[in-house]
Scaffold this motif. Structure first.
Motif, short mmCIF file in Angstrom:
data_model
loop_
_atom_site.label_atom_id
_atom_site.label_comp_id
_atom_site.label_asym_id
_atom_site.label_seq_id
_atom_site.Cartn_x
_atom_site.Cartn_y
_atom_site.Cartn_z
N GLU A 93 -8.60 -1.21 -2.44
CA GLU A 93 -8.52 0.14 -3.01
C GLU A 93 -9.92 0.71 -3.01
O GLU A 93 -10.86 0.07 -3.45
CB GLU A 93 -7.99 0.10 -4.44
CG GLU A 93 -6.53 -0.27 -4.55
CD GLU A 93 -6.05 -0.27 -5.99
OE1 GLU A 93 -6.13 0.80 -6.64
OE2 GLU A 93 -5.63 -1.33 -6.45
N GLU B 13 -12.23 4.10 -4.18
CA GLU B 13 -12.22 5.34 -4.97
C GLU B 13 -13.40 6.21 -4.61
O GLU B 13 -14.35 5.80 -4.04
CB GLU B 13 -12.23 5.02 -6.47
CG GLU B 13 -13.42 4.23 -6.96
CD GLU B 13 -13.35 3.93 -8.43
OE1 GLU B 13 -12.41 4.36 -9.11
OE2 GLU B 13 -14.25 3.25 -8.91
N ALA C 121 0.85 -1.19 0.00
CA ALA C 121 0.00 0.00 0.00
C ALA C 121 0.88 1.24 0.00
O ALA C 121 1.88 1.30 0.70
CB ALA C 121 -0.91 0.00 1.22
N ASP C 122 0.51 2.22 -0.80
CA ASP C 122 1.23 3.49 -0.85
C ASP C 122 0.68 4.39 0.25
O ASP C 122 -0.49 4.78 0.20
CB ASP C 122 1.03 4.13 -2.23
CG ASP C 122 1.77 5.44 -2.40
OD1 ASP C 122 2.50 5.84 -1.48
OD2 ASP C 122 1.60 6.06 -3.47
N SER D 25 1.02 7.43 0.83
CA SER D 25 0.62 8.76 0.38
C SER D 25 -0.67 8.73 -0.45
O SER D 25 -1.21 9.77 -0.78
CB SER D 25 1.74 9.40 -0.44
OG SER D 25 1.96 8.65 -1.62
N ASN D 26 -1.17 7.53 -0.78
CA ASN D 26 -2.39 7.40 -1.56
C ASN D 26 -3.56 7.07 -0.62
O ASN D 26 -3.61 5.98 -0.06
CB ASN D 26 -2.22 6.29 -2.61
CG ASN D 26 -3.39 6.19 -3.56
OD1 ASN D 26 -4.46 6.75 -3.32
ND2 ASN D 26 -3.19 5.46 -4.64
N PRO D 27 -4.51 7.99 -0.43
CA PRO D 27 -5.61 7.74 0.50
C PRO D 27 -6.56 6.63 0.02
O PRO D 27 -7.35 6.13 0.80
CB PRO D 27 -6.33 9.08 0.58
CG PRO D 27 -5.95 9.80 -0.66
CD PRO D 27 -4.59 9.32 -1.04
N ALA D 28 -6.48 6.23 -1.24
CA ALA D 28 -7.33 5.16 -1.77
C ALA D 28 -6.84 3.78 -1.37
O ALA D 28 -7.59 2.81 -1.46
CB ALA D 28 -7.42 5.26 -3.29
N HIS D 29 -5.59 3.66 -0.93
CA HIS D 29 -5.02 2.36 -0.57
C HIS D 29 -5.26 2.06 0.91
O HIS D 29 -5.01 2.90 1.77
CB HIS D 29 -3.52 2.34 -0.83
CG HIS D 29 -3.17 2.24 -2.27
ND1 HIS D 29 -1.89 2.02 -2.70
CD2 HIS D 29 -3.92 2.30 -3.39
CE1 HIS D 29 -1.87 1.97 -4.02
NE2 HIS D 29 -3.09 2.14 -4.46
N LEU E 115 -1.11 -4.34 0.38
CA LEU E 115 -2.32 -3.70 -0.13
C LEU E 115 -3.49 -4.69 -0.05
O LEU E 115 -3.40 -5.79 -0.58
CB LEU E 115 -2.11 -3.23 -1.58
CG LEU E 115 -3.27 -2.51 -2.25
CD1 LEU E 115 -3.66 -1.27 -1.48
CD2 LEU E 115 -2.91 -2.16 -3.68
#
Length: 105
Positions: free
Chosen positions: A103, A105, A31-32, A34-38, A100
């Motif tokens: 996800e 969206e 999981a990234d 910095s990506n709030p979707a992960h 991860l």
């Protein structure tokens, strides 16, 4: 492969691993942060149950899945409203920290 030999007059056997054999572990995407979707795994464990399906609308606080680690179950909840874009895990899947899982969206 097993190797049999004698040491100090005593028969012994040891197992020698074949280093040419590749491990058959599945490399999961991480999981990234910095990506709030992960949504990543907070700790290593096993996925006990998945409460959502791909394409399902979720609201903040809805239960997404549960992880079992050290004989304790931890519920993972949605941190925001959205739609489940992709499920990366199934019940019984082994997880490492930060793998991860979902996800949104």
């Amino acid at each position: 492969m097993k190797v049999f030999f004698e040491l100090n007059g005593q028969p012994r056997s040891i197992r020698v691993p074949n280093r040419k054999v590749k491990a058959e572990t599945v490399a999961r995407p991480k999981a990234d942060p910095s990506n709030p979707a992960h949504i990543g795994a907070p700790m290593p464990g096993v996925v006990a149950s998945v409460a959502v399906t791909q394409g399902q609308a979720v609201k903040q606080g809805d239960m997404l899945l549960t992880i079992e680690a050290m004989k304790m179950e931890t519920g993972i909840h949605a941190d925001r409203d959205g739609t489940v874009k992709k499920l990366h895990v199934t019940p019984g899947a082994q997880l490492d920290a930060k793998d991860l899982m979902i996800e949104i969206e």
